[in-house]
Design an enzyme around this catalytic site. Structure first.
Site, short mmCIF file in Angstrom:
data_model
loop_
_atom_site.label_atom_id
_atom_site.label_comp_id
_atom_site.label_asym_id
_atom_site.label_seq_id
_atom_site.Cartn_x
_atom_site.Cartn_y
_atom_site.Cartn_z
N ARG A 126 44.31 26.18 38.70
CA ARG A 126 44.71 24.92 38.06
C ARG A 126 44.84 23.70 38.97
O ARG A 126 44.50 22.60 38.55
CB ARG A 126 45.98 25.15 37.24
CG ARG A 126 45.70 25.96 35.99
CD ARG A 126 46.93 26.59 35.41
NE ARG A 126 47.46 27.65 36.28
CZ ARG A 126 48.50 28.39 36.02
NH1 ARG A 126 49.16 28.19 34.89
NH2 ARG A 126 48.90 29.34 36.84
N THR A 176 51.43 40.43 41.40
CA THR A 176 52.57 39.58 41.77
C THR A 176 53.48 39.30 40.57
O THR A 176 54.57 38.78 40.72
CB THR A 176 52.10 38.25 42.38
OG1 THR A 176 51.04 37.74 41.59
CG2 THR A 176 51.63 38.43 43.80
N ASP A 206 36.55 39.38 38.96
CA ASP A 206 37.93 39.87 39.02
C ASP A 206 38.25 40.67 37.76
O ASP A 206 38.94 40.19 36.87
CB ASP A 206 38.85 38.63 39.16
CG ASP A 206 40.33 38.98 39.19
OD1 ASP A 206 40.67 40.11 39.54
OD2 ASP A 206 41.14 38.09 38.84
N LYS A 243 39.38 44.00 37.99
CA LYS A 243 40.44 44.96 38.37
C LYS A 243 40.25 46.33 37.71
O LYS A 243 41.07 46.76 36.91
CB LYS A 243 41.82 44.40 38.00
CG LYS A 243 42.18 43.08 38.68
CD LYS A 243 43.62 42.69 38.40
CE LYS A 243 43.99 41.36 39.01
NZ LYS A 243 43.46 40.19 38.29
N THR A 286 33.99 56.83 36.27
CA THR A 286 33.86 55.62 35.44
C THR A 286 33.90 54.36 36.30
O THR A 286 33.10 53.44 36.10
CB THR A 286 35.01 55.59 34.40
OG1 THR A 286 34.91 56.79 33.63
CG2 THR A 286 34.93 54.39 33.49
N ASP A 329 40.43 53.45 36.52
CA ASP A 329 40.01 54.49 35.58
C ASP A 329 39.70 55.75 36.38
O ASP A 329 39.97 55.78 37.59
CB ASP A 329 38.77 53.99 34.79
CG ASP A 329 38.72 54.57 33.39
OD1 ASP A 329 38.93 55.79 33.25
OD2 ASP A 329 38.45 53.81 32.44
N LYS A 353 35.79 32.49 40.73
CA LYS A 353 36.37 33.74 40.23
C LYS A 353 36.22 33.81 38.71
O LYS A 353 36.70 32.93 37.99
CB LYS A 353 37.85 33.83 40.61
CG LYS A 353 38.48 35.16 40.21
CD LYS A 353 39.86 35.32 40.81
CE LYS A 353 40.95 34.71 39.97
NZ LYS A 353 41.18 35.40 38.69
N GLN A 392 53.43 29.93 38.56
CA GLN A 392 53.47 30.74 39.79
C GLN A 392 54.87 30.62 40.39
O GLN A 392 55.47 29.55 40.40
CB GLN A 392 52.43 30.22 40.81
CG GLN A 392 50.99 30.38 40.35
CD GLN A 392 50.48 31.82 40.49
OE1 GLN A 392 51.24 32.75 40.76
NE2 GLN A 392 49.19 31.99 40.26
O1 C5P Z 1 45.76 28.44 38.29
P1 C5P Z 1 46.20 29.35 39.41
O2 C5P Z 1 45.90 28.81 40.78
O3 C5P Z 1 47.62 29.81 39.25
O4 C5P Z 1 45.25 30.64 39.22
C1 C5P Z 1 45.41 31.79 40.00
C2 C5P Z 1 44.41 32.82 39.58
O5 C5P Z 1 44.65 34.00 40.32
C3 C5P Z 1 44.49 33.21 38.12
O6 C5P Z 1 43.16 33.56 37.69
C4 C5P Z 1 45.38 34.44 38.12
O7 C5P Z 1 45.10 35.31 37.07
C5 C5P Z 1 44.97 35.08 39.43
N1 C5P Z 1 45.97 35.97 40.02
C6 C5P Z 1 47.27 35.56 40.32
N2 C5P Z 1 48.16 36.45 40.85
C7 C5P Z 1 47.77 37.71 41.09
C8 C5P Z 1 46.46 38.13 40.80
C9 C5P Z 1 45.59 37.22 40.26
O8 C5P Z 1 47.62 34.40 40.13
N3 C5P Z 1 48.59 38.54 41.64
#
Ligand code: C5P
Length: 238
Positions: free
Chosen positions: A218, A127, A63, A65, A72, A68, A36, A197
């Site tokens: 991560r 989220t 990703d 997102k 566009t 617009d 991603k 998270q």
């Molecule tokens: O490191 P981690 O597993 O938390 O990364 C989750 C990825 O998913 C990050 O790139 C974050 O921006 C993305 N993301 C998220 N929650 C969302 C949409 C995207 O954690 N609702």
């Protein structure tokens, strides 16, 4: 899920340099479904980041997102298609016309050129937003109802699936059926740190709830041994 997919993991390359991303791609490309690329890496490196992953034999979830006016977003979607990515996304809150126009133009172009269409996803509600945020925006609807409504609207527009929190997977599956791709972040193996998270699920819980792909950043990219972190998630899911 398509038969050729050997892993459900999409690894988030949340890094600021192409070289850092390349190291991870070389290491993980055979053990994950896709990488991603988000706003950070794309703003820094642009299409070179996509090309690097393709050159290494990996697939890309772009990703960015989009949100617009319909023209566009449709034009940006066609540019994404030229990059040859595996999947990309837009905000469902951009509305039915925006999603429909992008889907139609991408499909038309893919058909004309005999190319494979990328998987198009919609983001329902981020989220990071809670019920209070919805109220402040003037939206007087419960979170789950809104998510399901936006997922159904995306389906009506011809979008292939959604990015959703693990907690919302079941309700979306119920309303949108099985032929609708669900990609979910917020995934933490039982042994991992939660980082920032809040509403998390383990890989197995998310897949059991109906996720097709899980976004894992991560817990893999910052592990001492990223390859074995990815492999142990694959193992858990087999
Ligand atoms: O490191 P981690 O597993 O938390 O990364 C989750 C990825 O998913 C990050 O790139 C974050 O921006 C993305 N993301 C998220 N929650 C969302 C949409 C995207 O954690 N609702």
């Amino acid at each position: 899920m398509a038969a050729e997919i050997k892993s459900r993991i999409i690894t988030a390359l949340d890094v600021d340099e192409l070289e850092k991303a390349k190291k991870l791609v070389k290491l993980l490309k055979d053990d994950v479904a896709a990488f991603k690329i988000g706003k950070q890496l794309f703003t820094r490196c642009g299409p070179d980041a996509v090309k690097m992953i393709h050159d290494e034999g990996g697939r890309v979830f772009l990703d960015l997102k989009f949100h617009d006016i319909p023209t566009t977003v449709a034009k940006a979607s066609l540019e994404v298609m030229r990059l040859g990515v595996f999947m990309f996304n837009m905000h469902a809150l951009g509305g039915l016309d925006m999603m429909k126009k992008a889907v139609c133009e991408v499909k038309e172009k893919a058909l004309g050129k005999g190319e494979k269409k990328p998987i198009i996803l919609a983001v329902t509600v981020l989220t990071s937003q809670g019920p209070e945020d919805l109220k402040r925006l003037g939206i007087n609807m419960g979170m789950e109802d809104l998510v399901v409504r936006l997922a159904s609207l995306s389906k009506e527009a011809g979008v292939d699936g959604v990015v959703a929190s693990p907690k919302e997977i079941k309700a979306i599956r119920k309303s949108c059926g099985n032929i609708f791709t669900i990609v979910t972040p917020g995934i933490r193996p039982a042994s991992s740190s939660k980082d920032d998270q809040k509403r998390i699920m383990t890989p197995l819980e998310a897949v059991d709830a109906g996720a097709d792909y899980i976004v894992v950043g991560r817990p893999i990219t910052q592990a001492e041994d990223p390859l074995s972190a990815a492999q142990s998630i694959n193992k858990e899911l087999h």
